[in-house]
Design an enzyme around this catalytic site. Structure first.
Site, PDB file in Angstrom:
ATOM      1  CB  CYS A 193      40.643  35.654  42.812  1.00 27.02           C
ATOM      2  SG  CYS A 193      39.690  34.779  44.239  1.00 27.02           S
TER       3      CYS A 193
ATOM      4  N   PRO B 216      38.620  30.977  42.705  1.00 29.12           N
ATOM      5  CG  PRO B 216      39.670  30.810  45.211  1.00 29.12           C
ATOM      6  CD  PRO B 216      39.918  31.149  44.027  1.00 29.12           C
ATOM      7  CB  CYS B 217      36.959  35.267  42.325  1.00 32.98           C
ATOM      8  SG  CYS B 217      37.371  35.930  44.458  1.00 32.98           S
ATOM      9  CE  LYS B 218      40.291  33.871  36.969  1.00 33.77           C
ATOM     10  NZ  LYS B 218      41.446  33.479  35.844  1.00 33.77           N
TER      11      LYS B 218
END
Length: 174
Positions: free
Chosen positions: A77, A79-81
């Site tokens: 993901c 945006p998670c990173k």
């Protein structure tokens, strides 16, 4: 001809009855089960127990008295990173009364490699059976829940969150 007409009307009537019965069966009474409750601000956070990447066990109810940022994420993901470094910064700045828990929803991938590469030191929980993800009704990642010291959800944030927003949500917790 009349027999075909009567048969057609009879078939339509039976189909209408079947549809009515089917729709009526779907109108069940709302479940009183807490797991069926919509998770929003003011609702008690559902308890769970998961293993960490290091093999320890974390049970949410055992964190009562602490503020919790509960984040759902995956290694693939983007945006998670993007948000992980800000979560790490918050973790490094946080007082003893804040716990950051990051629930990984793709433990079959190289989670340890991701954590090592990004220098993450807060607890990474593995939702191997996808139960907690479903329990928290996560439909988009990243999603973060801010849980107060009494175990009540105060905020839910969907999407990558900047550091200053994390700080503000944590400061607003009791």
């Amino acid at each position: 001809m009349a027999k075909k007409w009567i048969a057609s009307v009879l078939i339509l009537a039976l189909m209408a009855i079947a549809m009515f019965v089917s729709l009526d069966n779907k109108k069940e009474e709302p479940s009183k089960d807490a797991s069926a409750q919509i998770l929003e601000a003011g609702v008690k956070a559902p308890d769970f127990e998961l293993k960490t990447l290091k093999g320890d066990t974390v049970k949410l109810s055992e964190l009562k008295g602490k503020k919790v940022m509960l984040n759902f994420w995956a290694t693939w993901c983007a945006p998670c990173k993007k948000e992980m470094p800000d979560m790490q910064k918050l973790h490094e700045e946080a007082s003893e009364d804040l716990v950051i828990l990051a629930v990984n929803i793709d433990p079959q991938l190289d989670v340890q490699g991701f954590i090592d590469e990004n220098g993450i030191t807060f607890p990474i929980l593995l939702d191997e059976e996808d139960k907690v993800n479903q329990q928290y009704q996560v439909v988009s990642i990243p999603t973060s829940f801010f849980i107060d010291s009494n175990g009540v959800i105060q905020e839910k944030f969907i999407g990558a969150m900047p550091h200053d927003a994390m700080v503000q949500y944590v400061e607003d917790l009791q």
